[in-house]
Design a protein around this motif. Structure first.
Motif, PDB file in Angstrom:
ATOM      1  N   VAL A  41       0.767  -1.090   0.095  1.00 42.80           N
ATOM      2  CA  VAL A  41      -0.005   0.026   0.198  1.00 42.80           C
ATOM      3  C   VAL A  41       0.752   1.187   0.115  1.00 42.80           C
ATOM      4  O   VAL A  41       0.703   2.156  -0.818  1.00 42.80           O
ATOM      5  CB  VAL A  41      -1.059  -0.249   1.325  1.00 42.80           C
ATOM      6  N   ALA A  42       2.028   1.151   0.654  1.00 46.59           N
ATOM      7  CA  ALA A  42       2.943   2.535   0.882  1.00 46.59           C
ATOM      8  C   ALA A  42       3.513   2.685  -0.588  1.00 46.59           C
ATOM      9  O   ALA A  42       3.535   3.733  -0.717  1.00 46.59           O
ATOM     10  CB  ALA A  42       3.918   2.239   1.795  1.00 46.59           C
ATOM     11  N   VAL A  43       3.793   1.550  -1.322  1.00 46.33           N
ATOM     12  CA  VAL A  43       4.414   1.965  -2.685  1.00 46.33           C
ATOM     13  C   VAL A  43       3.253   2.447  -3.529  1.00 46.33           C
ATOM     14  O   VAL A  43       3.404   3.500  -4.317  1.00 46.33           O
ATOM     15  CB  VAL A  43       5.024   0.531  -3.210  1.00 46.33           C
ATOM     16  N   ILE A  44       2.167   1.853  -3.540  1.00 45.62           N
ATOM     17  CA  ILE A  44       1.103   2.273  -4.442  1.00 45.62           C
ATOM     18  C   ILE A  44       0.824   3.758  -4.057  1.00 45.62           C
ATOM     19  O   ILE A  44       0.667   4.492  -5.150  1.00 45.62           O
ATOM     20  CB  ILE A  44      -0.021   1.583  -4.155  1.00 45.62           C
ATOM     21  N   LEU A  45       0.685   4.072  -2.805  1.00 44.84           N
ATOM     22  CA  LEU A  45       0.503   5.554  -2.480  1.00 44.84           C
ATOM     23  C   LEU A  45       1.405   6.491  -2.729  1.00 44.84           C
ATOM     24  O   LEU A  45       1.255   7.618  -3.264  1.00 44.84           O
ATOM     25  CB  LEU A  45       0.258   5.617  -1.049  1.00 44.84           C
ATOM     26  N   LEU A  46       2.630   6.146  -2.869  1.00 44.43           N
ATOM     27  CA  LEU A  46       3.970   7.032  -3.105  1.00 44.43           C
ATOM     28  C   LEU A  46       3.772   7.325  -4.655  1.00 44.43           C
ATOM     29  O   LEU A  46       3.956   8.269  -5.053  1.00 44.43           O
ATOM     30  CB  LEU A  46       5.191   6.386  -2.678  1.00 44.43           C
ATOM     31  N   ILE A  47       3.390   6.234  -5.352  1.00 41.39           N
ATOM     32  CA  ILE A  47       3.344   6.470  -7.059  1.00 41.39           C
ATOM     33  C   ILE A  47       2.255   7.554  -7.037  1.00 41.39           C
ATOM     34  O   ILE A  47       2.490   8.186  -8.052  1.00 41.39           O
ATOM     35  CB  ILE A  47       3.259   4.982  -7.494  1.00 41.39           C
ATOM     36  N   ILE A  48       1.032   7.213  -6.556  1.00 43.84           N
ATOM     37  CA  ILE A  48      -0.055   8.061  -6.699  1.00 43.84           C
ATOM     38  C   ILE A  48      -0.131   9.702  -6.338  1.00 43.84           C
ATOM     39  O   ILE A  48      -0.355  10.423  -6.728  1.00 43.84           O
ATOM     40  CB  ILE A  48      -1.650   7.524  -6.075  1.00 43.84           C
ATOM     41  N   LEU A  49       0.832   9.623  -5.211  1.00 41.81           N
ATOM     42  CA  LEU A  49       0.868  11.126  -4.308  1.00 41.81           C
ATOM     43  C   LEU A  49       2.142  11.762  -4.935  1.00 41.81           C
ATOM     44  O   LEU A  49       2.356  12.813  -4.321  1.00 41.81           O
ATOM     45  CB  LEU A  49       0.994  10.809  -2.972  1.00 41.81           C
ATOM     46  N   VAL A  50       3.069  11.141  -5.851  1.00 41.01           N
ATOM     47  CA  VAL A  50       4.147  11.867  -6.040  1.00 41.01           C
ATOM     48  C   VAL A  50       3.995  13.367  -6.660  1.00 41.01           C
ATOM     49  O   VAL A  50       4.823  14.306  -6.205  1.00 41.01           O
ATOM     50  CB  VAL A  50       5.033  11.160  -7.333  1.00 41.01           C
ATOM     51  N   ILE A  51       3.189  13.625  -7.368  1.00 34.33           N
ATOM     52  CA  ILE A  51       2.598  14.843  -7.927  1.00 34.33           C
ATOM     53  C   ILE A  51       2.232  15.830  -6.937  1.00 34.33           C
ATOM     54  O   ILE A  51       2.931  17.162  -6.668  1.00 34.33           O
ATOM     55  CB  ILE A  51       1.873  14.923  -9.069  1.00 34.33           C
ATOM     56  N   PRO A  52       1.355  15.557  -6.135  1.00 34.64           N
ATOM     57  CA  PRO A  52       0.726  16.397  -5.090  1.00 34.64           C
ATOM     58  C   PRO A  52       2.243  16.576  -3.950  1.00 34.64           C
ATOM     59  O   PRO A  52       2.284  17.873  -3.519  1.00 34.64           O
ATOM     60  CB  PRO A  52      -0.117  15.602  -4.091  1.00 34.64           C
ATOM     61  N   MET A  53       2.877  15.739  -3.679  1.00 38.74           N
ATOM     62  CA  MET A  53       3.942  15.875  -2.678  1.00 38.74           C
ATOM     63  C   MET A  53       4.952  16.785  -3.469  1.00 38.74           C
ATOM     64  O   MET A  53       5.762  17.616  -2.634  1.00 38.74           O
ATOM     65  CB  MET A  53       4.595  14.530  -2.219  1.00 38.74           C
ATOM     66  N   THR A  54       5.272  16.840  -4.453  1.00 40.17           N
ATOM     67  CA  THR A  54       5.991  17.547  -5.377  1.00 40.17           C
ATOM     68  C   THR A  54       5.569  18.927  -5.061  1.00 40.17           C
ATOM     69  O   THR A  54       6.680  19.967  -4.876  1.00 40.17           O
ATOM     70  CB  THR A  54       6.409  17.587  -6.790  1.00 40.17           C
ATOM     71  N   VAL A  55       4.305  19.234  -5.233  1.00 41.97           N
ATOM     72  CA  VAL A  55       3.798  20.559  -5.130  1.00 41.97           C
ATOM     73  C   VAL A  55       3.912  21.185  -3.757  1.00 41.97           C
ATOM     74  O   VAL A  55       4.398  22.141  -3.629  1.00 41.97           O
ATOM     75  CB  VAL A  55       2.045  20.641  -5.577  1.00 41.97           C
ATOM     76  N   ILE A  56       3.743  20.310  -2.816  1.00 42.61           N
ATOM     77  CA  ILE A  56       3.721  20.782  -1.523  1.00 42.61           C
ATOM     78  C   ILE A  56       5.722  21.087  -1.020  1.00 42.61           C
ATOM     79  O   ILE A  56       5.697  21.962  -0.362  1.00 42.61           O
ATOM     80  CB  ILE A  56       3.589  19.439  -0.454  1.00 42.61           C
ATOM     81  N   ALA A  57       6.303  20.349  -1.693  1.00 46.50           N
ATOM     82  CA  ALA A  57       7.946  20.457  -1.589  1.00 46.50           C
ATOM     83  C   ALA A  57       8.150  21.778  -1.953  1.00 46.50           C
ATOM     84  O   ALA A  57       8.948  22.582  -1.550  1.00 46.50           O
ATOM     85  CB  ALA A  57       8.727  19.345  -2.366  1.00 46.50           C
ATOM     86  N   VAL A  58       7.445  22.216  -3.189  1.00 44.95           N
ATOM     87  CA  VAL A  58       7.892  23.526  -3.933  1.00 44.95           C
ATOM     88  C   VAL A  58       7.080  24.716  -2.710  1.00 44.95           C
ATOM     89  O   VAL A  58       7.857  25.685  -2.509  1.00 44.95           O
ATOM     90  CB  VAL A  58       7.286  23.803  -5.209  1.00 44.95           C
ATOM     91  N   ALA A  59       6.026  24.327  -2.480  1.00 41.82           N
ATOM     92  CA  ALA A  59       5.488  25.409  -1.472  1.00 41.82           C
ATOM     93  C   ALA A  59       6.361  25.896  -0.371  1.00 41.82           C
ATOM     94  O   ALA A  59       6.376  26.769   0.242  1.00 41.82           O
ATOM     95  CB  ALA A  59       4.076  25.040  -1.207  1.00 41.82           C
TER      96      ALA A  59
END
Length: 231
Positions: A41-59
């Motif tokens: 589940v962690a691997v699947i979620l990490l793939i799904i959330l990579v773009i939102p997490m990138t946006v958060i990192a930029v913010a």
């Protein structure tokens, strides 16, 4: 898998820990299912959330100076130390200018950090810790080293399992920072008053451990994030 009693670190092989180890030993196959579930589940979620997490990192980088991640040393299974992955929600070196726990209106929290904390988005990078095996989706929240050093013998039973992103205790104490707001000595109040209450919930979760309860806890955590209240 859970270690045999003989393989446990010496500080855990005590009469206070033994009953909890026996409970988990009888359910060790559930612990194996738990680990497989966590990893997939962690691997699947990490793939799904990579773009939102990138946006958060930029913010985070645009909002304040400092690194994207907060990597404080925490304690997990069998007393192992690891550096947790969290999005940084405070000013740089916040743990050097204050306590290891936060209070309600902590001035160290950044503008973006306040929003991330409210929705618990700062904890998304902990998916990396789950994949590495240092954490699980459900388990006792990983404490800072200085607080673990103050554990009572029975509390060491929480180290039989990986630290968790959420737990029954996390749901009950989701507003922990508000409980500490206004305390004259935050560390003392946390160790003497808040931590013992939290450990009652954590210890009870081990005593009654079930993988199916873990799934329920995950669901309830999502509901809490979206405003559901539990008493």
């Amino acid at each position: 898998m859970l270690k045999s009693w003989e393989e446990l670190p010496d500080f855990m092989k005590t009469p206070e820990v033994r009953p909890y180890w026996e409970v988990l030993w009888k359910r060790r196959w559930q612990l194996l299912v738990k680990r497989i579930f966590d990893f997939i589940v962690a691997v699947i979620l990490l793939i799904i959330l990579v773009i939102p997490m990138t946006v958060i990192a930029v913010a985070i980088k645009m909002d304040s100076e400092g690194p994207i991640f907060y990597r404080q040393e925490r304690v997990t299974t069998y007393g192992k130390h690891f550096r947790i992955h969290k999005f940084r929600t405070m000013v740089t070196n916040a743990d050097k200018i204050g306590t290891a726990v936060t209070v309600g209106e902590d001035p160290r929290i950044t503008r973006v950090g306040s929003r991330l904390r409210r929705l618990r988005l700062d904890e998304l990078p902990q998916l990396l810790d789950v994949i590495q095996g240092n954490m699980s989706f459900v388990g006792t929240r990983p404490e800072a080293v200085k607080y673990v050093e103050k554990y009572k013998p029975e509390w060491n039973a929480t180290l039989l399992m990986p630290a968790g992103i959420t737990s029954e205790c996390s749901i009950r104490y989701k507003d922990e920072d508000k409980l500490l707001d206004g305390a004259d000595d935050v560390d003392r109040v946390y160790v003497e008053e808040v931590l013992p209450r939290k450990m009652n919930w954590n210890i009870d979760s081990i005593r009654n451990y079930s993988f199916w309860v873990d799934l329920s806890t995950m669901l309830r955590t999502v509901l809490v994030v979206f405003g559901k209240e539990y008493v």
